[in-house]
Motif scaffolding. Structure first.
Motif, mmCIF file in Angstrom:
data_model
loop_
_atom_site.group_PDB
_atom_site.id
_atom_site.type_symbol
_atom_site.label_atom_id
_atom_site.label_comp_id
_atom_site.label_asym_id
_atom_site.label_seq_id
_atom_site.Cartn_x
_atom_site.Cartn_y
_atom_site.Cartn_z
ATOM 1 N N VAL A 1 3.110 -3.001 -0.862
ATOM 2 C CA VAL A 1 4.449 -2.445 -0.633
ATOM 3 C C VAL A 1 4.357 -0.943 -0.381
ATOM 4 N N LEU A 2 3.500 -0.247 -1.119
ATOM 5 C CA LEU A 2 3.310 1.195 -0.888
ATOM 6 C C LEU A 2 2.827 1.454 0.534
ATOM 7 N N VAL A 3 1.897 0.631 1.013
ATOM 8 C CA VAL A 3 1.418 0.783 2.394
ATOM 9 C C VAL A 3 2.588 0.661 3.358
ATOM 10 N N GLU A 4 3.425 -0.345 3.168
ATOM 11 C CA GLU A 4 4.590 -0.529 4.038
ATOM 12 C C GLU A 4 5.552 0.651 3.944
ATOM 13 N N MET A 5 5.730 1.187 2.741
ATOM 14 C CA MET A 5 6.623 2.327 2.556
ATOM 15 C C MET A 5 6.090 3.567 3.281
ATOM 16 N N VAL A 6 4.785 3.788 3.201
ATOM 17 C CA VAL A 6 4.186 4.932 3.897
ATOM 18 C C VAL A 6 4.309 4.732 5.404
ATOM 19 N N LEU A 7 4.073 3.507 5.865
ATOM 20 C CA LEU A 7 4.221 3.218 7.296
ATOM 21 C C LEU A 7 5.641 3.497 7.773
ATOM 22 N N GLY A 8 6.611 3.305 6.902
ATOM 23 C CA GLY A 8 7.998 3.585 7.248
ATOM 24 C C GLY A 8 8.314 5.067 7.327
ATOM 25 N N LYS A 9 7.482 5.908 6.730
ATOM 26 C CA LYS A 9 7.716 7.352 6.714
ATOM 27 C C LYS A 9 6.852 8.118 7.706
ATOM 28 N N VAL A 10 5.757 7.523 8.138
ATOM 29 C CA VAL A 10 4.767 8.226 8.961
ATOM 30 C C VAL A 10 4.694 7.597 10.342
ATOM 31 N N ASP A 11 4.749 8.414 11.366
ATOM 32 C CA ASP A 11 4.582 7.939 12.743
ATOM 33 C C ASP A 11 3.097 8.024 13.094
ATOM 34 N N LEU A 12 2.398 6.908 12.955
ATOM 35 C CA LEU A 12 0.952 6.903 13.182
ATOM 36 C C LEU A 12 0.568 7.261 14.606
ATOM 37 N N SER A 13 1.471 7.085 15.547
ATOM 38 C CA SER A 13 1.137 7.422 16.934
ATOM 39 C C SER A 13 0.939 8.928 17.115
ATOM 40 N N LYS A 14 1.392 9.724 16.153
ATOM 41 C CA LYS A 14 1.255 11.186 16.235
ATOM 42 C C LYS A 14 0.122 11.724 15.370
ATOM 43 N N ILE A 15 -0.641 10.834 14.751
ATOM 44 C CA ILE A 15 -1.715 11.250 13.848
ATOM 45 C C ILE A 15 -3.059 11.130 14.569
ATOM 46 N N GLU A 16 -3.726 12.262 14.736
ATOM 47 C CA GLU A 16 -5.064 12.246 15.326
ATOM 48 C C GLU A 16 -6.147 12.205 14.256
ATOM 49 N N LYS A 17 -5.985 13.057 13.236
ATOM 50 C CA LYS A 17 -6.968 13.120 12.149
ATOM 51 C C LYS A 17 -6.213 13.069 10.827
ATOM 52 N N MET A 18 -6.704 12.214 9.940
ATOM 53 C CA MET A 18 -6.062 12.124 8.641
ATOM 54 C C MET A 18 -7.107 11.977 7.544
ATOM 55 N N HIS A 19 -6.709 12.387 6.376
ATOM 56 C CA HIS A 19 -7.530 12.205 5.189
ATOM 57 C C HIS A 19 -6.784 11.239 4.284
ATOM 58 N N CYS A 20 -7.478 10.243 3.762
ATOM 59 C CA CYS A 20 -6.874 9.290 2.830
ATOM 60 C C CYS A 20 -7.895 8.944 1.761
ATOM 61 N N PHE A 21 -7.436 8.888 0.537
ATOM 62 C CA PHE A 21 -8.325 8.530 -0.560
ATOM 63 C C PHE A 21 -8.656 7.042 -0.511
ATOM 64 N N LEU A 22 -9.793 6.706 -1.051
ATOM 65 C CA LEU A 22 -10.148 5.312 -1.298
ATOM 66 C C LEU A 22 -9.917 5.052 -2.782
ATOM 67 N N PRO A 23 -9.463 3.859 -3.149
ATOM 68 C CA PRO A 23 -9.185 3.610 -4.562
ATOM 69 C C PRO A 23 -10.458 3.594 -5.391
ATOM 70 N N ILE A 24 -10.359 4.119 -6.582
ATOM 71 C CA ILE A 24 -11.467 4.030 -7.523
ATOM 72 C C ILE A 24 -11.406 2.624 -8.109
ATOM 73 N N ILE A 25 -12.412 1.835 -7.832
ATOM 74 C CA ILE A 25 -12.425 0.439 -8.239
ATOM 75 C C ILE A 25 -12.348 0.354 -9.770
ATOM 76 N N GLY A 26 -11.454 -0.490 -10.242
ATOM 77 C CA GLY A 26 -11.292 -0.695 -11.672
ATOM 78 C C GLY A 26 -10.335 0.271 -12.348
ATOM 79 N N SER A 27 -9.733 1.174 -11.573
ATOM 80 C CA SER A 27 -8.852 2.187 -12.171
ATOM 81 C C SER A 27 -7.371 1.868 -11.989
ATOM 82 N N ASN A 28 -7.076 0.770 -11.283
ATOM 83 C CA ASN A 28 -5.692 0.403 -10.953
ATOM 84 C C ASN A 28 -4.980 1.491 -10.169
ATOM 85 N N GLU A 29 -5.733 2.162 -9.326
ATOM 86 C CA GLU A 29 -5.164 3.160 -8.421
ATOM 87 C C GLU A 29 -4.557 2.420 -7.221
ATOM 88 N N PRO A 30 -3.462 2.922 -6.651
ATOM 89 C CA PRO A 30 -2.938 2.272 -5.449
ATOM 90 C C PRO A 30 -4.024 2.145 -4.377
#
Length: 174
Positions: free
Chosen positions: A37-66
């Motif tokens: 659901v968070l992914v869908e919410m972010v997709l609703g706020k961000v226009d990916l067609s305008k993003i050339e370079k982005m930084h995104c975290f990867l979840p720490i496995i076992g930490s219950n991070e989104p």
């Protein structure tokens, strides 16, 4: 819908320890469902067609991070070049090509997706793991849009803030 946790003043280290325990107690299946659901919410706020370079975290496995790996997949399908800081985390179910990024690299991001242990929805400050990486990254990327993602029960009223803490442009919580 967000219930703000009112805390008596405590230092960030103590607050982090309490929040990490609370987050580890979350149900794994619920974390996976809410991450989608968070992914869908972010997709609703961000226009990916305008993003050339982005930084995104990867979840720490076992930490219950989104888990934003599906968002990374969508971003690469739109042609974004995606960077992260942790190449040792497996990117399962994501065929995206992810590059490693270190502070000081001469890369200008259009979008930075930031993890949070907690957030203040009023000031848009976040509490992370305490290393200061994201505050330094955000300070070095003033043109990038910064979006923090978190689970809604980690909203904290009057989150302790230091002068080096950088407020986010947007917070998305589920």
């Amino acid at each position: 819908d967000i219930v703000l946790k009112r805390i008596t003043y405590m230092d960030k280290t103590t607050l982090r320890k309490r929040l990490l325990i609370s987050r580890k107690e979350l149900d794994n299946a619920d974390v996976a469902k809410r991450s989608k659901v968070l992914v869908e919410m972010v997709l609703g706020k961000v226009d990916l067609s305008k993003i050339e370079k982005m930084h995104c975290f990867l979840p720490i496995i076992g930490s219950n991070e989104p888990d934003m790996r599906q968002f990374i997949q969508y971003a690469t399908e739109f042609g974004a070049e995606v960077f992260t800081t942790n190449p040792n985390v497996p990117v399962t179910k994501v065929d995206a090509v992810i590059n490693n990024y270190f502070l000081g690299d001469e890369i200008q991001f259009d979008l930075i997706i930031v993890p949070m242990l907690a957030y203040d929805p009023v000031t848009k400050h976040r509490l992370g793991f305490g290393g200061g990486f994201y505050d330094r990254l955000l300070a070095s990327q003033p043109e990038a849009v910064s979006v923090g993602v978190c689970f809604k029960e980690f909203a904290v009223e009057n989150l302790p803030v230091e002068p080096t803490d950088i407020a986010l442009d947007e917070i998305i919580a589920m």
